[in-house]
Design a protein around this motif. Sequence first.
Motif, PDB file in Angstrom:
ATOM      1  N   LEU A 226      32.637 -14.655  35.921  1.00 36.88           N
ATOM      2  CA  LEU A 226      31.213 -14.393  35.683  1.00 36.88           C
ATOM      3  C   LEU A 226      30.870 -14.131  34.218  1.00 36.88           C
ATOM      4  CD1 LEU A 226      28.481 -14.207  37.112  1.00 36.88           C
ATOM      5  CD2 LEU A 226      28.961 -11.789  37.574  1.00 36.88           C
ATOM      6  N   PRO A 227      31.583 -13.247  33.501  1.00 39.39           N
ATOM      7  CA  PRO A 227      31.216 -13.025  32.087  1.00 39.39           C
ATOM      8  C   PRO A 227      31.458 -14.248  31.204  1.00 39.39           C
ATOM      9  CG  PRO A 227      33.200 -11.799  32.648  1.00 39.39           C
ATOM     10  CD  PRO A 227      32.650 -12.317  33.938  1.00 39.39           C
ATOM     11  N   SER A 231      28.775 -15.865  28.816  1.00 37.61           N
ATOM     12  CA  SER A 231      29.030 -15.981  27.374  1.00 37.61           C
ATOM     13  C   SER A 231      28.731 -17.382  26.855  1.00 37.61           C
ATOM     14  CB  SER A 231      30.476 -15.593  27.051  1.00 37.61           C
ATOM     15  OG  SER A 231      31.381 -16.602  27.476  1.00 37.61           O
ATOM     16  N   VAL A 232      28.943 -18.389  27.689  1.00 33.20           N
ATOM     17  CA  VAL A 232      28.657 -19.767  27.252  1.00 33.20           C
ATOM     18  C   VAL A 232      27.230 -20.181  27.603  1.00 33.20           C
ATOM     19  CG1 VAL A 232      31.082 -20.454  27.365  1.00 33.20           C
ATOM     20  CG2 VAL A 232      29.599 -20.855  29.361  1.00 33.20           C
ATOM     21  N   GLU A 238      26.643 -19.592  36.437  1.00 35.19           N
ATOM     22  CA  GLU A 238      26.479 -18.164  36.724  1.00 35.19           C
ATOM     23  C   GLU A 238      25.930 -17.980  38.135  1.00 35.19           C
ATOM     24  OE1 GLU A 238      23.803 -14.329  35.231  1.00 35.19           O
ATOM     25  OE2 GLU A 238      23.847 -16.149  34.010  1.00 35.19           O
ATOM     26  N   ALA A 239      24.929 -18.774  38.479  1.00 26.76           N
ATOM     27  CA  ALA A 239      24.333 -18.670  39.815  1.00 26.76           C
ATOM     28  C   ALA A 239      25.345 -19.041  40.899  1.00 26.76           C
ATOM     29  CB  ALA A 239      23.099 -19.565  39.906  1.00 26.76           C
ATOM     30  N   ILE A 240      26.175 -20.047  40.619  1.00 26.29           N
ATOM     31  CA  ILE A 240      27.191 -20.462  41.589  1.00 26.29           C
ATOM     32  C   ILE A 240      28.187 -19.332  41.842  1.00 26.29           C
ATOM     33  CG2 ILE A 240      29.179 -21.995  41.885  1.00 26.29           C
ATOM     34  CD1 ILE A 240      27.446 -24.182  40.505  1.00 26.29           C
TER      35      ILE A 240
END
Length: 425
Positions: A226-227, A231-232, A238-240
């Motif tokens: 997740l982080p 970060s990218v 992120e949602a996935i």
Amino acid sequence: MKRIISSVLALSVCLTPLSVPLMVQPSWAQSQNSQVEKLKQLIEQAQQQERQGQPRQAIETWQEILAIARQFKQRRGEAIALNYIGLNYDSISQPQEALKYYNQALPITREVGERRGEASTLNNIGRVYDSIGQPQEALKYYNQALPIRREVGDRAGEATTLSNIGAVYDSISQPQEALKYYNQALPIRREVGDRRGEASTLSNIGLAYNSISQPQEALKYYNQALPITRSVGDRAQEAIILNNIGRVYDNISQPQEALKYYNQALPILQQVGDRRGEATTLNNIGLVYDNISKPQEALKYYNQALPILQQVGDRRGEATTLNNIGAVYNSISQPQEALKYYNQALPILQQVGDRRREAGTLNNIGLAYNSISQPQEALKYFNQALPIWRSVGDRKMEATTLSNIDAVNNRSQPPSRTNILQTPK
């Protein structure tokens, strides 16, 4: 007394990246400067359309590129255009069209000695077969792609194919084998600095641990992924991952925690314009409400997901949601209404060639007929499901269906529904 177990097809997101496709270097027909310039513009246009989520428009543009490549007898360019057309058809859930173009590209890449392109196309063909529930066929193509990628030193492509092979093994209930491939992919992702791919593989490892009932281990990997996605700045990934975390909490009977993560994922997907992901998350939220015996709330979310899936042309997702709606109606003692939705789902799954979900739907139809005291009709559908489970190598569902047949033959009472079938990754 043996009980009949129905299957609910829970639509959920897992990261399995596409192979890195061939990039066009428009050096064709150098004497034809106007055509070279036109090709550059068309290639830029097609790639922009893909970035903007316009696959149908991208297909049209790649068709123009294909026509020019053929006009000037540029076989490499022809293979590249065919491969991209296939990728875009795959993205709009038209697997047979995708295969048609990939299978035109493959012999051309071999003819011109384009080994990277050959591996890319083999990988893409494998991905299609995986998506339509033909895992053994998928492995056949991935296992042809992998040694080529190693031979040409394509480390990023090697990691992609390793990850894809892992995903197939995960989908056929061999998570330990899946982990073996994911754990080969992960250090390569890090070596080549592919942060998105690293997050994807971490997420896939989390998924495998979740499937072997190690939820805390799964959460460990998701929480590493997740982080990185944040970060990218990859809001879609992120949602996935938020979706995948939600799924773990749902599986360990923490529905409110699951809803917390799904409800974080939903606005992100709406923000980035990922309509398919939005529908997936709506479907997942519906499933939570279904599992906590709030059928009307579940129907509310499923009925929001269904038109989106129809709009984006996601036939498998549409069939999954029709199945989920049918299962809700069956759970509230409306089997005739349930059959209405199951019977809409079944021909779609047969059309797209998704054997695993087809068998799940046949099982659900059998359950509905059993509940309205039509045991012979129930047996008819269970007996159609059984050879499909065997053909796709799903021993757990084969055993479930045999149990269902035995229960009908012994005139057992139908129990409450149990969620046992998950969407292939």
